[in-house]
Design a protein around this motif. Sequence first.
Motif, PDB file in Angstrom:
ATOM      1  N   UNK A   1       0.814  -1.220   0.000  1.00  0.00           N
ATOM      2  CA  UNK A   1       0.000   0.000   0.000  1.00  0.00           C
ATOM      3  C   UNK A   1       0.841   1.260   0.000  1.00  0.00           C
ATOM      4  N   UNK A   2       2.004   1.208   0.634  1.00  0.00           N
ATOM      5  CA  UNK A   2       2.834   2.414   0.747  1.00  0.00           C
ATOM      6  C   UNK A   2       3.789   2.607  -0.410  1.00  0.00           C
ATOM      7  N   UNK A   3       4.303   1.500  -0.952  1.00  0.00           N
ATOM      8  CA  UNK A   3       5.428   1.659  -1.890  1.00  0.00           C
ATOM      9  C   UNK A   3       5.146   1.259  -3.331  1.00  0.00           C
ATOM     10  N   UNK A   4       4.055   0.538  -3.580  1.00  0.00           N
ATOM     11  CA  UNK A   4       3.767   0.190  -4.975  1.00  0.00           C
ATOM     12  C   UNK A   4       3.710   1.463  -5.806  1.00  0.00           C
ATOM     13  N   UNK A   5       4.199   1.394  -7.023  1.00  0.00           N
ATOM     14  CA  UNK A   5       4.282   2.554  -7.920  1.00  0.00           C
ATOM     15  C   UNK A   5       4.876   3.775  -7.189  1.00  0.00           C
ATOM     16  N   UNK A   6       5.885   3.478  -6.333  1.00  0.00           N
ATOM     17  CA  UNK A   6       6.631   4.542  -5.645  1.00  0.00           C
ATOM     18  C   UNK A   6       5.706   5.450  -4.816  1.00  0.00           C
ATOM     19  N   UNK A   7       4.612   4.883  -4.330  1.00  0.00           N
ATOM     20  CA  UNK A   7       3.706   5.684  -3.487  1.00  0.00           C
ATOM     21  C   UNK A   7       2.958   6.756  -4.258  1.00  0.00           C
ATOM     22  N   UNK A   8       2.916   6.628  -5.590  1.00  0.00           N
ATOM     23  CA  UNK A   8       2.286   7.683  -6.400  1.00  0.00           C
ATOM     24  C   UNK A   8       0.855   7.331  -6.801  1.00  0.00           C
ATOM     25  N   UNK A   9       0.154   6.629  -5.911  1.00  0.00           N
ATOM     26  CA  UNK A   9      -1.284   6.426  -6.124  1.00  0.00           C
ATOM     27  C   UNK A   9      -1.971   7.373  -5.150  1.00  0.00           C
ATOM     28  N   UNK A  10      -3.079   7.945  -5.582  1.00  0.00           N
ATOM     29  CA  UNK A  10      -3.802   8.836  -4.659  1.00  0.00           C
ATOM     30  C   UNK A  10      -4.227   8.042  -3.424  1.00  0.00           C
ATOM     31  N   UNK A  11      -4.334   6.722  -3.566  1.00  0.00           N
ATOM     32  CA  UNK A  11      -4.794   5.856  -2.477  1.00  0.00           C
ATOM     33  C   UNK A  11      -3.640   5.263  -1.670  1.00  0.00           C
ATOM     34  N   UNK A  12      -2.402   5.648  -1.972  1.00  0.00           N
ATOM     35  CA  UNK A  12      -1.246   5.023  -1.300  1.00  0.00           C
ATOM     36  C   UNK A  12      -1.272   5.293   0.200  1.00  0.00           C
ATOM     37  N   UNK A  13      -0.948   4.265   0.980  1.00  0.00           N
ATOM     38  CA  UNK A  13      -0.899   4.430   2.444  1.00  0.00           C
ATOM     39  C   UNK A  13       0.323   5.269   2.787  1.00  0.00           C
TER      40      UNK A  13
END
Length: 541
Positions: free
Chosen positions: A318-330
């Motif tokens: 949740x935190x690091x996938x796609x370098x945390x560049x999801x609006x939903x990133x933890x």
Amino acid sequence: MSNFTFTAPKPVNEPVLHYKKGSPERKEVLDTYKKMYTNPINVPLYIGAKKIVTKKQANMSPPHDHKHSLGTYSLAEKKHVNEAIAAALEVKNAWENTSFEHRASVFLKAADLIAGPYRAKINASTMLAQSKNIFQAEIDAACEFADFLRFNVAFAADIYAQQPAQGEGVVNRLEYRALEGFVYAITPFNFTAIAGNICAAPALMGNVIVWKPSDHQMFSAKVIMDIFEEAGVPAGVINLVSGDPVLISNIALTHPNFAGLHFTGSTEVFKNLWQQIGNNLNTYHNYPRIVGETGGKDFIFAHSTADIPTVITAITRGGYEFQGQKCSAASRIYLPESIADEILNGVVENVKSFSIGSPEDMNNFITAVIHENSFDKLVHYIEQAKKDTDVEVLIGGTYDKSTGFFVHPTLLKTSNPHYTTMETELFGPVVTVYLYEDADWEKTLELVNTTSEYGLTGAIIAQDRMFIEKASARLRHAAGNFYINDKPSGAVVGQQPFGGSRASGTNDKAGSPLNLLRWVSPRLIKETLVPATNYRYPCMD
Ligand code: NAD
């Protein structure tokens, strides 16, 4: 005119391909990546039937390889924006009068092109433009995009089927008109699917679109336009104008026929656009629809009864996938002291195991952040954290922009629940953890609820059912997408309609009928079969 009622196909989520070593899909996407990497292109403006390559151009580079050029894209001048609006308005009447089954077929065909012959192209272009690894590209550009298009057709059919009751001697019909004017679409860099859907959803409902993509998604935006064209979206229905967002918006938002804004991006930009629309209200023929999905400061709250490996995986993915560049990133995590060490050790071990580099190497879990501004911003917060006494860097804290904008995934632990990285959206691979005493869970839930201005996504992790029920109620307004025993990201179209409230947006739930309803303006038609011919009531003699 159609003498039948169209039954939309029942949508099914597009299966995610695995890209295992030796698989044909892996070979195809890597071949396409190489071809795209070595053959620079010019992305034109798409205005009506014209593709215009302007004199002024801007460069496109992969974030993980920023010295390499993928080509250029065109920068619109004022006249181009006016021409795009005119082209949209010219085709408007014909498009909104095109039968639903034909509009539907166009977008169903686009979905099949994405899932089939364009799959490698849309994925490879997303790997290059936005530096997504193949898994992230696949779930976004191929699967989510195809899902948006297919599910929206079914949702639209359901909407159109909702009709008023009939009365004695009258027939009633609700006609779901397109908006009277054009829709202005502004899209972010981070999801190819969002960019496509922001244009396609209003277009499916019969609207015409002027689209301003992100400068940092232009390479994959071109593939979206290729797909729309091949699918048969008529010229002028979706017009692409790239370039200076302020110049383009100033023209679009002062046009009398501006009928709606479909925006996804950062909160400040959205607030400014809303303000601008308010200031121009007397210019418009209609009250414009405003749909905006914006930033988040998404949380994970673990209870003392949480399953530890579940928390470790939720933070890691949740935190690091796609370098945390999801609006939903933890990005803000609340852990009970009794199990915090074990969880933090687990996350640190996972981060140590990440391979980092170009998405062309399919072993890489982490690639580059989107651009230099983002890199510099993240470095600023990381360096500040190294100096501040109320925060500790548990892992990461290093970075290198010599080849690409690489920021090492960073885990911060703070004793201050209001530390800046607990409150501000950084949009990068930086996760901050705050530890609470196990017994203080209720007080800490209040902290979760009140710490940030956002209300996008959040997750609670626990085995205790009483806690789950209480926390779900206490955090009712803290997240528009609320997850139990999972990470707060990874919404699937048709299953988890997406959006948040508070500063995170208008919560019109992309990938659901709620979003489509914003792009129609219903007309009620009542027809009286045998009209009254006498004004007098029966009670009158
Ligand atoms: P951004 O705000 O920098 O850019 C978004 C779009 O707005 C781009 O097309 C950009 O060119 C345009 N823009 C920038 N300044 C503008 C201005 N002054 N006037 C008009 N348009 C302007 O956002 P980004 O970096 O591309 O995307 C990341 C942001 O988007 C994050 O805040 C993230 O949380 C948010 N986001 C939200 C969702 C959601 O569903 N809630 C989904 C994806 C991204």
